[in-house]
Design a protein around this motif. Structure first.
Motif, PDB file in Angstrom:
ATOM      1  N   GLU A  45      79.901  22.206 -10.067  1.00  0.00           N
ATOM      2  CA  GLU A  45      78.980  23.241  -9.622  1.00  0.00           C
ATOM      3  C   GLU A  45      77.992  23.610 -10.718  1.00  0.00           C
ATOM      4  OE1 GLU A  45      78.525  24.509  -6.617  1.00  0.00           O
ATOM      5  OE2 GLU A  45      80.000  23.052  -5.890  1.00  0.00           O
ATOM      6  N   SER A  46      78.492  24.212 -11.786  1.00  0.00           N
ATOM      7  CA  SER A  46      77.618  24.632 -12.880  1.00  0.00           C
ATOM      8  C   SER A  46      77.529  23.580 -13.973  1.00  0.00           C
ATOM      9  CB  SER A  46      78.120  25.943 -13.476  1.00  0.00           C
ATOM     10  OG  SER A  46      78.151  26.960 -12.497  1.00  0.00           O
ATOM     11  N   PHE A  47      78.610  22.813 -14.176  1.00  0.00           N
ATOM     12  CA  PHE A  47      78.658  21.782 -15.207  1.00  0.00           C
ATOM     13  C   PHE A  47      79.328  20.541 -14.630  1.00  0.00           C
ATOM     14  CE2 PHE A  47      78.359  25.709 -17.569  1.00  0.00           C
ATOM     15  CZ  PHE A  47      77.454  25.400 -18.586  1.00  0.00           C
ATOM     16  N   LEU A  48      79.053  19.397 -15.234  1.00  0.00           N
ATOM     17  CA  LEU A  48      79.701  18.157 -14.828  1.00  0.00           C
ATOM     18  C   LEU A  48      81.219  18.279 -14.976  1.00  0.00           C
ATOM     19  CD1 LEU A  48      79.655  15.096 -14.104  1.00  0.00           C
ATOM     20  CD2 LEU A  48      79.469  14.657 -16.572  1.00  0.00           C
ATOM     21  N   GLU A  49      81.923  17.890 -13.937  1.00  0.00           N
ATOM     22  CA  GLU A  49      83.381  17.906 -13.983  1.00  0.00           C
ATOM     23  C   GLU A  49      83.969  16.514 -13.787  1.00  0.00           C
ATOM     24  OE1 GLU A  49      84.588  20.659 -11.003  1.00  0.00           O
ATOM     25  OE2 GLU A  49      83.681  22.393 -11.987  1.00  0.00           O
ATOM     26  N   THR A  50      83.454  15.779 -12.809  1.00  0.00           N
ATOM     27  CA  THR A  50      84.056  14.498 -12.442  1.00  0.00           C
ATOM     28  C   THR A  50      82.983  13.470 -12.101  1.00  0.00           C
ATOM     29  OG1 THR A  50      85.933  15.694 -11.495  1.00  0.00           O
ATOM     30  CG2 THR A  50      85.698  13.377 -10.880  1.00  0.00           C
ATOM     31  N   ILE A  51      83.248  12.229 -12.483  1.00  0.00           N
ATOM     32  CA  ILE A  51      82.424  11.099 -12.070  1.00  0.00           C
ATOM     33  C   ILE A  51      83.211  10.327 -11.020  1.00  0.00           C
ATOM     34  CG2 ILE A  51      81.278   8.967 -12.808  1.00  0.00           C
ATOM     35  CD1 ILE A  51      81.118  10.248 -15.632  1.00  0.00           C
ATOM     36  N   ARG A  52      82.649  10.184  -9.845  1.00  0.00           N
ATOM     37  CA  ARG A  52      83.325   9.471  -8.757  1.00  0.00           C
ATOM     38  C   ARG A  52      82.700   8.095  -8.572  1.00  0.00           C
ATOM     39  NH1 ARG A  52      86.841  12.802  -6.524  1.00  0.00           N
ATOM     40  NH2 ARG A  52      86.479  15.057  -6.651  1.00  0.00           N
TER      41      ARG A  52
ATOM     42  N   ILE B  66      72.113   7.683  -8.527  1.00  0.00           N
ATOM     43  CA  ILE B  66      73.425   8.327  -8.685  1.00  0.00           C
ATOM     44  C   ILE B  66      73.279   9.781  -8.271  1.00  0.00           C
ATOM     45  CG2 ILE B  66      75.231   8.989 -10.311  1.00  0.00           C
ATOM     46  CD1 ILE B  66      74.456   6.576 -12.011  1.00  0.00           C
ATOM     47  N   ARG B  67      74.008  10.169  -7.253  1.00  0.00           N
ATOM     48  CA  ARG B  67      73.887  11.507  -6.697  1.00  0.00           C
ATOM     49  C   ARG B  67      74.237  12.573  -7.738  1.00  0.00           C
ATOM     50  NH1 ARG B  67      77.668  11.431  -2.358  1.00  0.00           N
ATOM     51  NH2 ARG B  67      76.323   9.758  -1.565  1.00  0.00           N
ATOM     52  N   ASN B  68      73.403  13.579  -7.826  1.00  0.00           N
ATOM     53  CA  ASN B  68      73.571  14.767  -8.686  1.00  0.00           C
ATOM     54  C   ASN B  68      73.274  14.501 -10.164  1.00  0.00           C
ATOM     55  OD1 ASN B  68      74.319  16.477  -6.553  1.00  0.00           O
ATOM     56  ND2 ASN B  68      76.441  15.781  -6.675  1.00  0.00           N
ATOM     57  N   LEU B  69      72.817  13.299 -10.495  1.00  0.00           N
ATOM     58  CA  LEU B  69      72.509  13.021 -11.905  1.00  0.00           C
ATOM     59  C   LEU B  69      71.405  13.950 -12.408  1.00  0.00           C
ATOM     60  CD1 LEU B  69      72.989  11.135 -14.368  1.00  0.00           C
ATOM     61  CD2 LEU B  69      71.128   9.723 -13.493  1.00  0.00           C
ATOM     62  N   ASP B  70      70.310  14.043 -11.648  1.00  0.00           N
ATOM     63  CA  ASP B  70      69.206  14.899 -12.072  1.00  0.00           C
ATOM     64  C   ASP B  70      69.612  16.369 -12.103  1.00  0.00           C
ATOM     65  OD1 ASP B  70      67.686  12.637 -12.239  1.00  0.00           O
ATOM     66  OD2 ASP B  70      66.612  12.946 -10.354  1.00  0.00           O
ATOM     67  N   ARG B  71      70.383  16.797 -11.112  1.00  0.00           N
ATOM     68  CA  ARG B  71      70.758  18.217 -11.022  1.00  0.00           C
ATOM     69  C   ARG B  71      71.585  18.670 -12.214  1.00  0.00           C
ATOM     70  NH1 ARG B  71      75.113  21.064  -9.234  1.00  0.00           N
ATOM     71  NH2 ARG B  71      76.220  19.253  -8.396  1.00  0.00           N
ATOM     72  N   LEU B  72      72.388  17.763 -12.778  1.00  0.00           N
ATOM     73  CA  LEU B  72      73.294  18.132 -13.868  1.00  0.00           C
ATOM     74  C   LEU B  72      72.746  17.811 -15.259  1.00  0.00           C
ATOM     75  CD1 LEU B  72      76.649  17.112 -12.158  1.00  0.00           C
ATOM     76  CD2 LEU B  72      75.920  19.437 -12.742  1.00  0.00           C
ATOM     77  N   GLU B  73      71.471  17.414 -15.335  1.00  0.00           N
ATOM     78  CA  GLU B  73      70.864  17.195 -16.648  1.00  0.00           C
ATOM     79  C   GLU B  73      70.881  18.498 -17.445  1.00  0.00           C
ATOM     80  OE1 GLU B  73      66.971  15.561 -16.366  1.00  0.00           O
ATOM     81  OE2 GLU B  73      67.660  13.630 -15.598  1.00  0.00           O
ATOM     82  N   GLY B  74      71.429  18.429 -18.645  1.00  0.00           N
ATOM     83  CA  GLY B  74      71.561  19.629 -19.466  1.00  0.00           C
ATOM     84  C   GLY B  74      72.814  20.428 -19.174  1.00  0.00           C
ATOM     85  N   TYR B  75      73.576  20.002 -18.170  1.00  0.00           N
ATOM     86  CA  TYR B  75      74.819  20.688 -17.789  1.00  0.00           C
ATOM     87  C   TYR B  75      75.964  19.680 -17.709  1.00  0.00           C
ATOM     88  CZ  TYR B  75      71.506  24.329 -16.573  1.00  0.00           C
ATOM     89  OH  TYR B  75      70.499  25.263 -16.625  1.00  0.00           O
ATOM     90  N   GLY B  76      76.077  18.901 -18.762  1.00  0.00           N
ATOM     91  CA  GLY B  76      77.097  17.859 -18.800  1.00  0.00           C
ATOM     92  C   GLY B  76      76.523  16.469 -18.668  1.00  0.00           C
TER      93      GLY B  76
END
Length: 286
Positions: A194-201, A114-124
């Motif tokens: 960008e900084s926090f999770l906003e949307t799941i596509r 899932i794209r961006n899952l790792d990047r947003l760990e701890g940020y949503g």
């Protein structure tokens, strides 16, 4: 109350149980299955075998040794751990208090694409509803999963958040979820923000706005349980010192969940090492 709960019934956990039981402490080994070793058709490179054994045979021999020493073995799924003077290990069917824990859960051979899952760990993106639910009080959140582990996280969230959506990522629900939970089985394409999770596509072009995604796909891995306890991880591996100590009092780890050479002989040795450290801790000389 048990002295020690060992989570994982593979070679590391069973080896540890033998040492701890012989030291006079009470032990329960909890595992949903025999792990990766169950799939080994023929083991020929393990010291002391008179003939090749399947992974299943080797694990069953280890289980019999534990039972013969008075240990307990439970086939169940661990879904959570809490600390309140002592540790409480929750399973699908029950819960167990203990003074010390050994994490010997093996290693997951799969990663979620899932794209961006790792990047947003701890940020949503969170792996612990008990830890982080209060951060999203009164807000709508999602849980990624389809089984008993996901159900446990949903139950932790419902009294706190405004709404929970269960995302199964293409799988059918394997547990009975409360009626107030919205279930979406569409495969996930990516997470955005960008900084926090906003949307799941999703792969069908639809999207879900949510404050947080709690990941509980499949069964709880060693890294998931470590996150709940605040134990340090590196690339999903539990970080331990030379004594198999996680840095959290009374919590040790061994076997594939700490990385390294993923071999039966290594897991057995690490299990023994973790057990000796656990014994010293219980005796107050660690």
């Amino acid at each position: 109350m048990y002295d020690v709960v060992i989570i994982g019934s593979g070679p590391a956990g069973l080896s540890a149980a033998l040492y701890i039981l012989r030291a006079g402490f009470s032990v329960i080994v909890i595992g949903k299955d025999n792990g990766a070793l169950e799939k080994a058709e023929k083991i020929q490179n393990y010291f002391g075998l008179e003939r090749p054994l399947s992974g299943h045979e080797l694990v069953e021999i280890g289980k019999k040794q534990v039972l013969d020493l008075g240990g307990n073995i439970l086939q169940d799924e661990v879904v959570g751990i809490r600390w309140d003077e002592n540790y409480t290990v929750s399973t699908v069917k029950d819960y167990f208090e203990c003074k010390a824990i050994l994490l010997t859960t093996g290693a997951s051979r799969k990663r979620m694409n899932i794209r961006n899952l790792d990047r947003l760990e701890g940020y949503g993106v969170s792996y612990c509803a008990v830890c982080d639910a209060f951060l999203y009080r009164g807000r709508a959140v999602a849980v990624l999963g389809n089984g008993e582990y996901a159900l446990h996280e949903v139950q932790e969230l419902l009294p706190i958040v405004s709404h929970v959506t269960l995302l199964t990522n293409g799988l059918e629900p394997a547990a009975e979820f409360p009626e107030e939970v919205t279930i979406n089985t569409t495969p996930i394409e990516e997470l955005t923000g960008e900084s926090f999770l906003e949307t799941i596509r999703f792969q069908d072009g639809t999207a879900l706005e949510t404050a947080c995604l709690f990941v509980a796909l499949g069964t709880a891995k060693g890294s998931d349980l470590a996150r709940k306890l605040g134990i340090q991880l590196e690339d999903e591996r539990i970080i331990v010192n030379e004594q198999m100590d996680t840095g959290l009092p009374g919590v040790f780890a061994a076997g594939d969940c700490i990385g390294g050479v993923l071999q039966v002989s290594v897991a057995v040795g690490e299990g023994a090492k973790a057990a000796l450290s656990c014994i010293r801790y219980l005796r107050g000389i660690g």
